[in-house]
Design an enzyme around this catalytic site. Structure first.
Site, PDB file in Angstrom:
ATOM      1  N   ASP A 140       5.007  20.222  31.833  1.00  0.00           N
ATOM      2  CA  ASP A 140       5.271  21.420  33.377  1.00  0.00           C
ATOM      3  C   ASP A 140       6.525  21.576  32.830  1.00  0.00           C
ATOM      4  O   ASP A 140       7.602  20.945  32.215  1.00  0.00           O
ATOM      5  CB  ASP A 140       4.999  19.945  34.203  1.00  0.00           C
ATOM      6  CG  ASP A 140       4.824  20.925  35.618  1.00  0.00           C
ATOM      7  OD1 ASP A 140       5.003  22.092  35.538  1.00  0.00           O
ATOM      8  OD2 ASP A 140       5.596  19.913  37.104  1.00  0.00           O
ATOM      9  N   ASP A 167       9.083  22.517  36.106  1.00  0.00           N
ATOM     10  CA  ASP A 167       9.817  22.347  37.621  1.00  0.00           C
ATOM     11  C   ASP A 167       9.675  20.703  37.502  1.00  0.00           C
ATOM     12  O   ASP A 167       8.387  19.869  38.197  1.00  0.00           O
ATOM     13  CB  ASP A 167       8.965  22.620  38.718  1.00  0.00           C
ATOM     14  CG  ASP A 167       9.132  23.910  38.954  1.00  0.00           C
ATOM     15  OD1 ASP A 167      10.600  24.817  38.723  1.00  0.00           O
ATOM     16  OD2 ASP A 167       8.534  25.034  39.321  1.00  0.00           O
TER      17      ASP A 167
END
Length: 214
Positions: free
Chosen positions: A11, A13
């Site tokens: 991922d 963020d």
């Protein structure tokens, strides 16, 4: 634990860049300009990793009013400003990327331009080449599995041979739905109720992948 994995999907963020909370600070600021009081802490707890349109819809529902048509562009402008001022890479991520011998990529619910901006600002862009996958390009947002499945297909690795590194419940759900192994990264035991293996430091990941120590 994950020695069977042949690829890693990160991922963005909260995993590569320390941006998740900044995004909710930006949202709080943008809402305040409209006279709406939503604190960044509560937004972060409620909506970490959630698709932006769903966040906006939830805010509209509980405020019993519609956000203006240009609200998203204003919000993204504030995000960009905060990133320029404060964004940092997640501690230990660059050392991990330097050590990884497996194929890896990034898959985010955010738009590609946001990923590129945050990775450029933190000096991580060069590690990923064209291996950036956005839900906006794929047309599938976490917790649906489509984004991760598209990333695995592009890497040429079967889903069950992929490890997803996530920090949000919706990301964990998406990885599970895709049939992938998942590892939750979260200092301060963030989202401790999520029943998956977790680490608090990026330096722990090579051992879990069975990579040789440096």
């Amino acid at each position: 634990m994950f020695s069977h994995c042949d690829a890693v999907i990160f991922d963005c963020d909260g995993v590569l860049v320390d941006s998740e909370y900044l995004c909710h600070v930006a949202l709080s600021h943008a809402l305040k300009e409209l006279g709406i009081n939503e604190q960044a802490d509560s937004l972060f707890e409620a909506f970490s990793g959630v698709q932006l349109t769903l966040i906006f819809a939830a805010v509209e529902s509980r405020q019993a009013r519609q956000l203006p048509p240009d609200f998203e562009s204003r919000y993204r402008a504030i995000v960009a400003e905060l990133f320029e001022q404060e964004l940092q890479p997640v501690t230990g991520i660059e050392a991990l990327l330097q050590q990884l011998s497996l194929p890896y990529c990034v898959a985010s619910n955010g738009p590609r331009a946001k990923m590129e901006h945050s990775l450029e600002l933190t000096g991580l862009r060069g590690y990923f080449g064209d291996r950036l996958f956005s839900a906006y390009d794929v047309g599938a947002w976490k917790p649906a599995p489509g984004l991760f499945l598209a990333a695995a297909s592009s890497l040429g690795v079967a889903p069950e041979r992929c490890l997803v590194v996530e920090d949000s419940p919706v990301g964990v759900q998406a990885a599970r739905a895709a049939g992938m192994s998942v590892l939750r990264y979260g200092p301060e035991t963030k989202h401790a109720g999520v029943d998956v293996p977790s680490v608090q430091q990026m330096s722990q990941i090579p051992d879990l992948l069975g990579l040789p120590r440096r």
